[in-house]
Design a protein around this motif. Structure first.
Motif, mmCIF file in Angstrom:
data_model
loop_
_atom_site.group_PDB
_atom_site.id
_atom_site.type_symbol
_atom_site.label_atom_id
_atom_site.label_comp_id
_atom_site.label_asym_id
_atom_site.label_seq_id
_atom_site.Cartn_x
_atom_site.Cartn_y
_atom_site.Cartn_z
ATOM 1 N N TYR A 6 9.683 25.160 -0.309
ATOM 2 C CA TYR A 6 9.371 25.854 0.929
ATOM 3 C C TYR A 6 8.386 26.978 0.652
ATOM 4 O O TYR A 6 8.534 27.740 -0.283
ATOM 5 N N ARG A 7 7.386 27.054 1.484
ATOM 6 C CA ARG A 7 6.369 28.084 1.320
ATOM 7 C C ARG A 7 6.160 28.799 2.645
ATOM 8 O O ARG A 7 5.847 28.170 3.644
ATOM 9 N N PRO A 8 6.344 30.121 2.685
ATOM 10 C CA PRO A 8 6.095 30.840 3.928
ATOM 11 C C PRO A 8 4.676 30.567 4.415
ATOM 12 O O PRO A 8 3.772 30.351 3.623
ATOM 13 N N ARG A 9 4.489 30.609 5.705
ATOM 14 C CA ARG A 9 3.203 30.192 6.232
ATOM 15 C C ARG A 9 2.455 31.233 7.045
ATOM 16 O O ARG A 9 1.269 31.110 7.243
ATOM 17 N N LEU A 10 3.111 32.232 7.527
ATOM 18 C CA LEU A 10 2.444 33.188 8.400
ATOM 19 C C LEU A 10 1.854 34.358 7.630
ATOM 20 O O LEU A 10 2.350 34.735 6.575
ATOM 21 N N ARG A 61 12.084 40.598 12.288
ATOM 22 C CA ARG A 61 13.190 39.996 11.530
ATOM 23 C C ARG A 61 13.267 38.470 11.687
ATOM 24 O O ARG A 61 13.429 37.771 10.681
ATOM 25 N N PRO A 62 13.131 37.910 12.892
ATOM 26 C CA PRO A 62 13.250 36.450 13.014
ATOM 27 C C PRO A 62 12.186 35.658 12.247
ATOM 28 O O PRO A 62 12.409 34.506 11.895
ATOM 29 N N ILE A 63 11.041 36.258 11.994
ATOM 30 C CA ILE A 63 9.964 35.529 11.308
ATOM 31 C C ILE A 63 9.743 36.005 9.876
ATOM 32 O O ILE A 63 8.921 35.438 9.156
ATOM 33 N N ALA A 64 10.482 37.021 9.446
ATOM 34 C CA ALA A 64 10.232 37.653 8.143
ATOM 35 C C ALA A 64 10.224 36.642 7.001
ATOM 36 O O ALA A 64 9.395 36.734 6.099
ATOM 37 N N GLY A 65 11.114 35.671 7.035
ATOM 38 C CA GLY A 65 11.171 34.671 5.967
ATOM 39 C C GLY A 65 9.972 33.752 5.935
ATOM 40 O O GLY A 65 9.709 33.100 4.920
ATOM 41 N N ALA A 102 11.627 46.839 3.951
ATOM 42 C CA ALA A 102 13.038 46.546 4.212
ATOM 43 C C ALA A 102 13.257 45.075 4.548
ATOM 44 O O ALA A 102 14.301 44.508 4.231
ATOM 45 N N LEU A 103 12.273 44.454 5.174
ATOM 46 C CA LEU A 103 12.377 43.034 5.532
ATOM 47 C C LEU A 103 11.903 42.114 4.407
ATOM 48 O O LEU A 103 11.922 40.893 4.554
ATOM 49 N N GLY A 104 11.453 42.696 3.307
ATOM 50 C CA GLY A 104 10.991 41.893 2.174
ATOM 51 C C GLY A 104 9.651 41.226 2.396
ATOM 52 O O GLY A 104 9.341 40.210 1.778
ATOM 53 N N ILE A 105 8.831 41.805 3.268
ATOM 54 C CA ILE A 105 7.510 41.246 3.557
ATOM 55 C C ILE A 105 6.484 41.946 2.670
ATOM 56 O O ILE A 105 6.308 43.168 2.765
ATOM 57 N N PRO A 106 5.794 41.196 1.798
ATOM 58 C CA PRO A 106 4.759 41.815 0.955
ATOM 59 C C PRO A 106 3.641 42.381 1.824
ATOM 60 O O PRO A 106 3.270 41.780 2.834
ATOM 61 N N LEU A 107 3.111 43.529 1.427
ATOM 62 C CA LEU A 107 2.051 44.117 2.233
ATOM 63 C C LEU A 107 0.917 44.621 1.367
ATOM 64 O O LEU A 107 1.094 44.926 0.194
#
Length: 168
Positions: A6-10, A61-65, A102-107
């Motif tokens: 699985y690879r995040p896409r957004l 949060r719903p799209i963070a993954g 906090a959501l674990g989203i790289p920035l």
């Protein structure tokens, strides 16, 4: 498909500020998210607005993954800008970075000159130029209002994110 496949896409583009916006793009440049940043009234007496960090977390949060990278415009003071507005902008940008962390989203923080050059916004152009270019890339969106320049910038920041090596 396994969990390892699985690879995040957004990718996200975030134009910070109290009138800022967040945009999410899929690899095919399809708009998956386009919202004004949520704000909340604070204080008694003279009411002021500030970023609603909990509201932003609720939105993301719903799209963070599914998000592999967020590009946030790097803020800085400009000549003639008041101290209070500079502090407010810095506070907002910091809160955005905190929510993403906090959501674990790289920035990645990117100076305006870098992302604007990469997406074709001429140096020194006004905010309307960003709206014009974003509308060219996304003709299905209505970005005709003056205040839509923040959404246009968020879209262009997300487009820039798609070109970054770490987003590939």
């Amino acid at each position: 498909m396994t969990a390892n496949d699985y690879r995040p896409r957004l990718v996200l583009g975030i134009d910070p500020g109290l009138t800022g916006a967040v945009a999410g793009l899929a690899p095919d440049h399809r708009v998956e998210l386009l919202e004004d940043l949520p704000t909340v009234a604070r204080g008694s007496g003279r009411v002021r607005r500030e970023l609603d960090a909990a509201g932003l977390a609720h939105l993301l949060r719903p799209i963070a993954g599914d998000v592999r990278l967020a590009v946030v415009e790097q803020v800085a003071s400009r000549p003639g800008q008041g101290v209070a507005s500079v502090f407010s902008l810095g506070h907002t940008a910091g809160a955005i970075c905190g929510v993403l962390a906090a959501l674990g989203i790289p920035l990645v923080l990117v100076p305006p000159t870098a992302w604007k050059k990469a997406v074709g916004v001429p140096a020194g152009s006004d905010k309307d130029m960003g709206r014009t270019i974003a509308a060219r890339f996304h003709p299905d969106l209505n970005l005709s209002r003056k205040r839509d320049h923040n959404m246009a910038d968020a879209l262009l920041l997300a487009r820039y994110a798609l070109t970054m090596r770490s987003a590939a």
